[in-house]
Design a protein around this motif. Structure first.
Motif, PDB file in Angstrom:
ATOM      1  N   PRO A 175       0.830  -1.205   0.000  1.00  0.00           N
ATOM      2  CA  PRO A 175       0.000   0.000   0.000  1.00  0.00           C
ATOM      3  C   PRO A 175       0.861   1.251   0.000  1.00  0.00           C
ATOM      4  O   PRO A 175       1.995   1.247   0.473  1.00  0.00           O
ATOM      5  N   MET A 176       0.312   2.314  -0.577  1.00  0.00           N
ATOM      6  CA  MET A 176       0.999   3.588  -0.578  1.00  0.00           C
ATOM      7  C   MET A 176       0.175   4.551   0.288  1.00  0.00           C
ATOM      8  O   MET A 176      -0.994   4.792   0.002  1.00  0.00           O
ATOM      9  N   PHE A 177       0.769   5.034   1.366  1.00  0.00           N
ATOM     10  CA  PHE A 177       0.081   5.969   2.241  1.00  0.00           C
ATOM     11  C   PHE A 177       0.158   7.347   1.610  1.00  0.00           C
ATOM     12  O   PHE A 177       1.212   7.760   1.140  1.00  0.00           O
ATOM     13  N   LYS A 178      -0.991   8.028   1.599  1.00  0.00           N
ATOM     14  CA  LYS A 178      -1.047   9.319   0.923  1.00  0.00           C
ATOM     15  C   LYS A 178      -1.709  10.368   1.794  1.00  0.00           C
ATOM     16  O   LYS A 178      -2.548  10.062   2.621  1.00  0.00           O
ATOM     17  N   GLU A 179      -1.319  11.596   1.529  1.00  0.00           N
ATOM     18  CA  GLU A 179      -2.028  12.749   2.077  1.00  0.00           C
ATOM     19  C   GLU A 179      -2.852  13.289   0.911  1.00  0.00           C
ATOM     20  O   GLU A 179      -2.329  13.523  -0.179  1.00  0.00           O
ATOM     21  N   LEU A 180      -4.155  13.419   1.123  1.00  0.00           N
ATOM     22  CA  LEU A 180      -5.045  13.825   0.037  1.00  0.00           C
ATOM     23  C   LEU A 180      -5.742  15.140   0.336  1.00  0.00           C
ATOM     24  O   LEU A 180      -6.056  15.438   1.484  1.00  0.00           O
ATOM     25  N   ASN A 181      -6.027  15.877  -0.733  1.00  0.00           N
ATOM     26  CA  ASN A 181      -6.928  17.016  -0.630  1.00  0.00           C
ATOM     27  C   ASN A 181      -8.330  16.449  -0.806  1.00  0.00           C
ATOM     28  O   ASN A 181      -8.657  15.883  -1.842  1.00  0.00           O
ATOM     29  N   PHE A 182      -9.130  16.569   0.205  1.00  0.00           N
ATOM     30  CA  PHE A 182     -10.486  16.031   0.216  1.00  0.00           C
ATOM     31  C   PHE A 182     -11.442  17.221   0.253  1.00  0.00           C
ATOM     32  O   PHE A 182     -11.329  18.097   1.105  1.00  0.00           O
ATOM     33  N   THR A 205      -8.718   4.022  -3.416  1.00  0.00           N
ATOM     34  CA  THR A 205      -8.280   4.760  -2.235  1.00  0.00           C
ATOM     35  C   THR A 205      -9.148   4.369  -1.056  1.00  0.00           C
ATOM     36  O   THR A 205     -10.373   4.388  -1.145  1.00  0.00           O
ATOM     37  N   TYR A 206      -8.510   4.006   0.045  1.00  0.00           N
ATOM     38  CA  TYR A 206      -9.196   3.611   1.276  1.00  0.00           C
ATOM     39  C   TYR A 206      -8.931   4.672   2.343  1.00  0.00           C
ATOM     40  O   TYR A 206      -7.786   5.047   2.563  1.00  0.00           O
ATOM     41  N   GLU A 250      -4.560  10.032   6.212  1.00  0.00           N
ATOM     42  CA  GLU A 250      -4.612   8.601   6.535  1.00  0.00           C
ATOM     43  C   GLU A 250      -5.149   7.771   5.376  1.00  0.00           C
ATOM     44  O   GLU A 250      -5.724   6.723   5.579  1.00  0.00           O
ATOM     45  N   ALA A 251      -4.961   8.235   4.166  1.00  0.00           N
ATOM     46  CA  ALA A 251      -5.466   7.496   3.007  1.00  0.00           C
ATOM     47  C   ALA A 251      -4.457   6.438   2.574  1.00  0.00           C
ATOM     48  O   ALA A 251      -3.252   6.622   2.695  1.00  0.00           O
ATOM     49  N   LYS A 274     -14.281  13.033  10.931  1.00  0.00           N
ATOM     50  CA  LYS A 274     -13.533  14.127  11.554  1.00  0.00           C
ATOM     51  C   LYS A 274     -13.323  15.268  10.555  1.00  0.00           C
ATOM     52  O   LYS A 274     -13.482  16.436  10.900  1.00  0.00           O
ATOM     53  N   ALA A 275     -13.007  14.916   9.316  1.00  0.00           N
ATOM     54  CA  ALA A 275     -12.755  15.935   8.298  1.00  0.00           C
ATOM     55  C   ALA A 275     -13.999  16.769   7.998  1.00  0.00           C
ATOM     56  O   ALA A 275     -13.898  17.961   7.730  1.00  0.00           O
ATOM     57  N   VAL A 276     -15.171  16.158   8.047  1.00  0.00           N
ATOM     58  CA  VAL A 276     -16.401  16.897   7.738  1.00  0.00           C
ATOM     59  C   VAL A 276     -17.079  17.427   8.999  1.00  0.00           C
ATOM     60  O   VAL A 276     -18.137  18.035   8.926  1.00  0.00           O
ATOM     61  N   GLY A 277     -16.477  17.181  10.154  1.00  0.00           N
ATOM     62  CA  GLY A 277     -16.989  17.735  11.403  1.00  0.00           C
ATOM     63  C   GLY A 277     -18.245  17.059  11.920  1.00  0.00           C
ATOM     64  O   GLY A 277     -19.134  17.715  12.461  1.00  0.00           O
ATOM     65  N   THR A 278     -18.305  15.765  11.775  1.00  0.00           N
ATOM     66  CA  THR A 278     -19.466  15.033  12.292  1.00  0.00           C
ATOM     67  C   THR A 278     -18.990  13.858  13.138  1.00  0.00           C
ATOM     68  O   THR A 278     -17.793  13.615  13.270  1.00  0.00           O
ATOM     69  N   THR A 279     -19.927  13.141  13.700  1.00  0.00           N
ATOM     70  CA  THR A 279     -19.592  11.997  14.545  1.00  0.00           C
ATOM     71  C   THR A 279     -19.753  10.706  13.758  1.00  0.00           C
ATOM     72  O   THR A 279     -20.465  10.657  12.744  1.00  0.00           O
ATOM     73  N   VAL A 280     -19.127   9.674  14.252  1.00  0.00           N
ATOM     74  CA  VAL A 280     -19.291   8.338  13.683  1.00  0.00           C
ATOM     75  C   VAL A 280     -19.548   7.387  14.845  1.00  0.00           C
ATOM     76  O   VAL A 280     -18.926   7.501  15.900  1.00  0.00           O
ATOM     77  N   LYS A 281     -20.519   6.509  14.640  1.00  0.00           N
ATOM     78  CA  LYS A 281     -20.821   5.534  15.683  1.00  0.00           C
ATOM     79  C   LYS A 281     -21.072   4.170  15.033  1.00  0.00           C
ATOM     80  O   LYS A 281     -22.020   4.012  14.265  1.00  0.00           O
ATOM     81  N   PRO A 282     -20.247   3.198  15.344  1.00  0.00           N
ATOM     82  CA  PRO A 282     -20.513   1.851  14.837  1.00  0.00           C
ATOM     83  C   PRO A 282     -21.609   1.179  15.667  1.00  0.00           C
ATOM     84  O   PRO A 282     -21.723   1.424  16.869  1.00  0.00           O
TER      85      PRO A 282
END
Length: 169
Positions: free
Chosen positions: A34-41, A60-61, A52-53, A69-77
């Motif tokens: 894998p290649m770790f990348k910094e992306l403009n999202f 791209t994963y 963390e891409a 976090k990037a969009v300023g919301t929460t995540v809950k599994p």
């Protein structure tokens, strides 16, 4: 002299056996680089930098938590429902997997042959329903424990309505 030749032949045979086994095993292994990348999202036109891409084979994963976090919301599994919620959770989360399996068992247990006593989540359908499999384990050789499974049926369970649809009638 015969013993030396015999030893050489046996040694070469064993060596070839091991090298052949390694080559055969190597065919089944896949190494991922894998290649770790910094992306403009961009989200709604606003730039968010993600560091963390992972890029692999043109895909791209990005971890869901990183996107949240990037969009300023929460995540809950919600592993009981095989779901992930980004932002606001739905009011009706639907049945848990355990509840869905219980509904299938209670509806079909009386028509099952006695050996069909196992069930599992086979997959989620494209519409997010649980696909539950009822199966039996058949012992082929009691000395070695060699066995196989045989499927009775698959049942799709709608998480929100509880409707059960058998794959085969």
């Amino acid at each position: 002299m015969k013993d030396k030749v015999k030893g050489l032949v046996v040694g070469l045979s064993i060596g070839l056996m091991f090298s052949g086994a390694v080559a055969l095993a190597a065919d089944y292994r896949t190494t991922i680089q894998p290649m770790f990348k910094e992306l403009n999202f961009y989200f709604n036109g606003d730039l968010k930098v993600i560091d963390e891409a992972i890029a692999h084979n043109g895909t791209t994963y990005v971890p869901v938590r990183t996107i949240a976090k990037a969009v300023g919301t929460t995540v809950k599994p919600d592993f009981d429902r095989q779901s992930i919620y980004l932002g606001k959770e739905p009011k009706n989360k639907g049945l848990t997997l355990e509840q869905a399996m219980s509904k299938v068992w209670n509806k079909y247990k009386n028509e099952l042959p006695p050996s069909y006593k196992y069930m599992m989540l086979d997959s989620l359908t494209e519409t997010g329903e649980y696909r539950i499999k009822i199966y039996a384990v058949v012992i082929d050789d009691y000395k070695t424990g060699l066995s196989h499974t045989t499927t009775y049926n698959f049942y799709d369970v709608n998480k929100h309505t509880g409707k059960i649809t058998p794959e085969f009638d």
